[in-house]
Scaffold this motif. Sequence first.
Motif, PDB file in Angstrom:
ATOM      1  N   PRO A  32       0.779  -1.235   0.000  1.00  0.00           N
ATOM      2  CA  PRO A  32       0.000   0.000   0.000  1.00  0.00           C
ATOM      3  C   PRO A  32       0.816   1.293   0.000  1.00  0.00           C
ATOM      4  CG  PRO A  32       0.122  -0.850   2.227  1.00  0.00           C
ATOM      5  CD  PRO A  32       0.878  -1.816   1.356  1.00  0.00           C
ATOM      6  N   GLY A  33       2.103   1.258  -0.370  1.00  0.00           N
ATOM      7  CA  GLY A  33       2.851   2.501  -0.471  1.00  0.00           C
ATOM      8  C   GLY A  33       4.308   2.344  -0.086  1.00  0.00           C
ATOM      9  N   ILE A  34       4.959   3.475   0.180  1.00  0.00           N
ATOM     10  CA  ILE A  34       6.376   3.470   0.559  1.00  0.00           C
ATOM     11  C   ILE A  34       6.461   3.072   2.029  1.00  0.00           C
ATOM     12  CG2 ILE A  34       8.520   4.797   0.660  1.00  0.00           C
ATOM     13  CD1 ILE A  34       7.417   6.649  -1.460  1.00  0.00           C
ATOM     14  N   SER A  35       6.433   1.788   2.267  1.00  0.00           N
ATOM     15  CA  SER A  35       6.414   1.228   3.617  1.00  0.00           C
ATOM     16  C   SER A  35       7.816   1.218   4.215  1.00  0.00           C
ATOM     17  CB  SER A  35       5.885  -0.202   3.561  1.00  0.00           C
ATOM     18  OG  SER A  35       6.832  -1.033   2.885  1.00  0.00           O
ATOM     19  N   PRO A  36       7.929   0.926   5.526  1.00  0.00           N
ATOM     20  CA  PRO A  36       9.260   0.758   6.117  1.00  0.00           C
ATOM     21  C   PRO A  36      10.105  -0.295   5.406  1.00  0.00           C
ATOM     22  CG  PRO A  36       7.634   1.042   7.848  1.00  0.00           C
ATOM     23  CD  PRO A  36       6.867   0.935   6.557  1.00  0.00           C
ATOM     24  N   ASP A  37       9.485  -1.368   4.898  1.00  0.00           N
ATOM     25  CA  ASP A  37      10.255  -2.395   4.192  1.00  0.00           C
ATOM     26  C   ASP A  37      10.743  -1.898   2.840  1.00  0.00           C
ATOM     27  OD1 ASP A  37      10.199  -4.447   6.112  1.00  0.00           O
ATOM     28  OD2 ASP A  37       8.184  -5.048   5.501  1.00  0.00           O
ATOM     29  N   VAL A  38       9.937  -1.091   2.148  1.00  0.00           N
ATOM     30  CA  VAL A  38      10.391  -0.491   0.887  1.00  0.00           C
ATOM     31  C   VAL A  38      11.524   0.484   1.157  1.00  0.00           C
ATOM     32  CG1 VAL A  38       9.717   1.021  -1.028  1.00  0.00           C
ATOM     33  CG2 VAL A  38       8.188  -0.821  -0.294  1.00  0.00           C
ATOM     34  N   LEU A  39      11.429   1.245   2.235  1.00  0.00           N
ATOM     35  CA  LEU A  39      12.501   2.175   2.599  1.00  0.00           C
ATOM     36  C   LEU A  39      13.769   1.433   2.997  1.00  0.00           C
ATOM     37  CD1 LEU A  39      10.285   4.723   4.508  1.00  0.00           C
ATOM     38  CD2 LEU A  39      11.672   5.256   2.497  1.00  0.00           C
ATOM     39  N   ARG A  40      13.625   0.283   3.648  1.00  0.00           N
ATOM     40  CA  ARG A  40      14.796  -0.535   3.969  1.00  0.00           C
ATOM     41  C   ARG A  40      15.517  -0.957   2.688  1.00  0.00           C
ATOM     42  NH1 ARG A  40      13.970  -6.337   6.857  1.00  0.00           N
ATOM     43  NH2 ARG A  40      12.697  -6.564   4.960  1.00  0.00           N
ATOM     44  N   LEU A  41      14.752  -1.400   1.688  1.00  0.00           N
ATOM     45  CA  LEU A  41      15.360  -1.763   0.409  1.00  0.00           C
ATOM     46  C   LEU A  41      16.007  -0.542  -0.235  1.00  0.00           C
ATOM     47  CD1 LEU A  41      15.897  -3.738  -1.895  1.00  0.00           C
ATOM     48  CD2 LEU A  41      13.572  -3.281  -2.742  1.00  0.00           C
ATOM     49  N   ALA A  42      15.355   0.606  -0.158  1.00  0.00           N
ATOM     50  CA  ALA A  42      15.928   1.836  -0.719  1.00  0.00           C
ATOM     51  C   ALA A  42      17.262   2.158  -0.065  1.00  0.00           C
ATOM     52  CB  ALA A  42      14.959   2.996  -0.541  1.00  0.00           C
ATOM     53  N   ARG A  43      17.351   1.947   1.243  1.00  0.00           N
ATOM     54  CA  ARG A  43      18.622   2.229   1.942  1.00  0.00           C
ATOM     55  C   ARG A  43      19.696   1.239   1.534  1.00  0.00           C
ATOM     56  NH1 ARG A  43      14.700   3.236   6.320  1.00  0.00           N
ATOM     57  NH2 ARG A  43      14.661   5.502   6.648  1.00  0.00           N
ATOM     58  N   TRP A  44      19.333  -0.004   1.312  1.00  0.00           N
ATOM     59  CA  TRP A  44      20.319  -0.971   0.836  1.00  0.00           C
ATOM     60  C   TRP A  44      20.838  -0.564  -0.537  1.00  0.00           C
ATOM     61  CZ3 TRP A  44      16.764  -5.482   2.634  1.00  0.00           C
ATOM     62  CH2 TRP A  44      17.110  -5.861   3.944  1.00  0.00           C
ATOM     63  N   ILE A  45      19.955  -0.095  -1.402  1.00  0.00           N
ATOM     64  CA  ILE A  45      20.386   0.375  -2.720  1.00  0.00           C
ATOM     65  C   ILE A  45      21.286   1.599  -2.567  1.00  0.00           C
ATOM     66  CG2 ILE A  45      19.568   1.374  -4.892  1.00  0.00           C
ATOM     67  CD1 ILE A  45      17.055  -0.406  -4.583  1.00  0.00           C
ATOM     68  N   ARG A  46      20.874   2.535  -1.746  1.00  0.00           N
ATOM     69  CA  ARG A  46      21.695   3.732  -1.479  1.00  0.00           C
ATOM     70  C   ARG A  46      23.080   3.341  -0.969  1.00  0.00           C
ATOM     71  NH1 ARG A  46      20.000   6.511   3.905  1.00  0.00           N
ATOM     72  NH2 ARG A  46      21.012   4.566   4.580  1.00  0.00           N
ATOM     73  N   ASP A  47      23.131   2.432   0.013  1.00  0.00           N
ATOM     74  CA  ASP A  47      24.396   2.059   0.628  1.00  0.00           C
ATOM     75  C   ASP A  47      25.289   1.244  -0.298  1.00  0.00           C
ATOM     76  OD1 ASP A  47      23.481   3.396   2.849  1.00  0.00           O
ATOM     77  OD2 ASP A  47      22.962   1.589   3.972  1.00  0.00           O
ATOM     78  N   ALA A  48      24.719   0.723  -1.396  1.00  0.00           N
ATOM     79  CA  ALA A  48      25.507  -0.004  -2.393  1.00  0.00           C
ATOM     80  C   ALA A  48      26.156   0.938  -3.401  1.00  0.00           C
ATOM     81  CB  ALA A  48      24.623  -1.018  -3.113  1.00  0.00           C
ATOM     82  N   GLY A  49      25.935   2.243  -3.241  1.00  0.00           N
ATOM     83  CA  GLY A  49      26.629   3.206  -4.090  1.00  0.00           C
ATOM     84  C   GLY A  49      25.777   3.860  -5.151  1.00  0.00           C
ATOM     85  N   PHE A  50      24.468   3.986  -4.889  1.00  0.00           N
ATOM     86  CA  PHE A  50      23.564   4.573  -5.869  1.00  0.00           C
ATOM     87  C   PHE A  50      22.804   5.759  -5.289  1.00  0.00           C
ATOM     88  CE2 PHE A  50      23.892   0.014  -6.810  1.00  0.00           C
ATOM     89  CZ  PHE A  50      24.361   0.065  -8.123  1.00  0.00           C
TER      90      PHE A  50
END
Length: 291
Positions: free
Chosen positions: A53-71
């Motif tokens: 149903p939206g930008i959930s905490p789990d979606v944000l967790r994935l976003a942070r993993w992508i960010r921390d991988a250098g993106f």
Amino acid sequence: MTTSDTRDSTPGRDDRDDPHEDFARREVAVDGVVKRVLVAGRGPAVVLMPEIPGISPDVLRLARWIRDAGFTVYVPSLFGRDGAYPTAEGYEVAQRACVSKEFRAFAGGGTSPVTVWLRGLARVAHAECGGPGVGAVGLCFTGNFALTMTLEPAVVAPVVNHPSLPLDDPGGVELDEADQAAVRERVDRDGLTVLAYRFDDDRWCTGQRFAAYRRLLGDAFDGRVLPGAAANPAPPPFFEHVVQTPHSVVTAHLVDEAGHPTVVARDEILAFLSDRLRVGMPQPPAEAGSR
């Protein structure tokens, strides 16, 4: 109903909203249409589209993993309340999305119009971040949008996670005939690979759907299937009571343990993005599972 009215008491479950204060909140205009986008990180751009149903905490967790991988990760707000924990009331968000003119939730509707805006976001992100191109990661309701976004030349790394549309056709691909032909031409011309994930017993993204993608894309479709038994048995209430099946491989149904099949899938996605966007291979996130 307020968040405090819908708390879940399952042991070990974190039912807090995510304030996402580590993301910049931007208003991005594409062809006169403005949408809010959460942005974080440095490096080549990856557009991560939320699931219902939206930008959930789990979606944000994935976003942070992508960010921390250098993106630099761009997370467009397409429905729901940003950062909200997914309660069963997310069903109301799903209902609104299904009748929205931006989405084509059912068979016969063709390509969702919102993908035109998302392709524009990819162009904006590429202009801002540079590099050889942009990654696009779709989830559930937006799963197939990552494929549609390859109609934008800047998109070179599409990841299709458990695509659920069209909801009423398990063998459909949520693309009209002209876009199917254009996507196949782009994939063949530029040698793209489309990475995809699903659970084997997912009722929303079935083996029929992956078979349809393979017929469309041939060997360019790299569909990977995880056992449903590997799914997190205690996902947030929306996934437990509304989705009711193993579904969200790298978000709600991910089990954040080293070597777990869902964590392996996450790492494969990060490696895929790194390879296509020509950055160094990512190191494991320093604080896996943290917000």
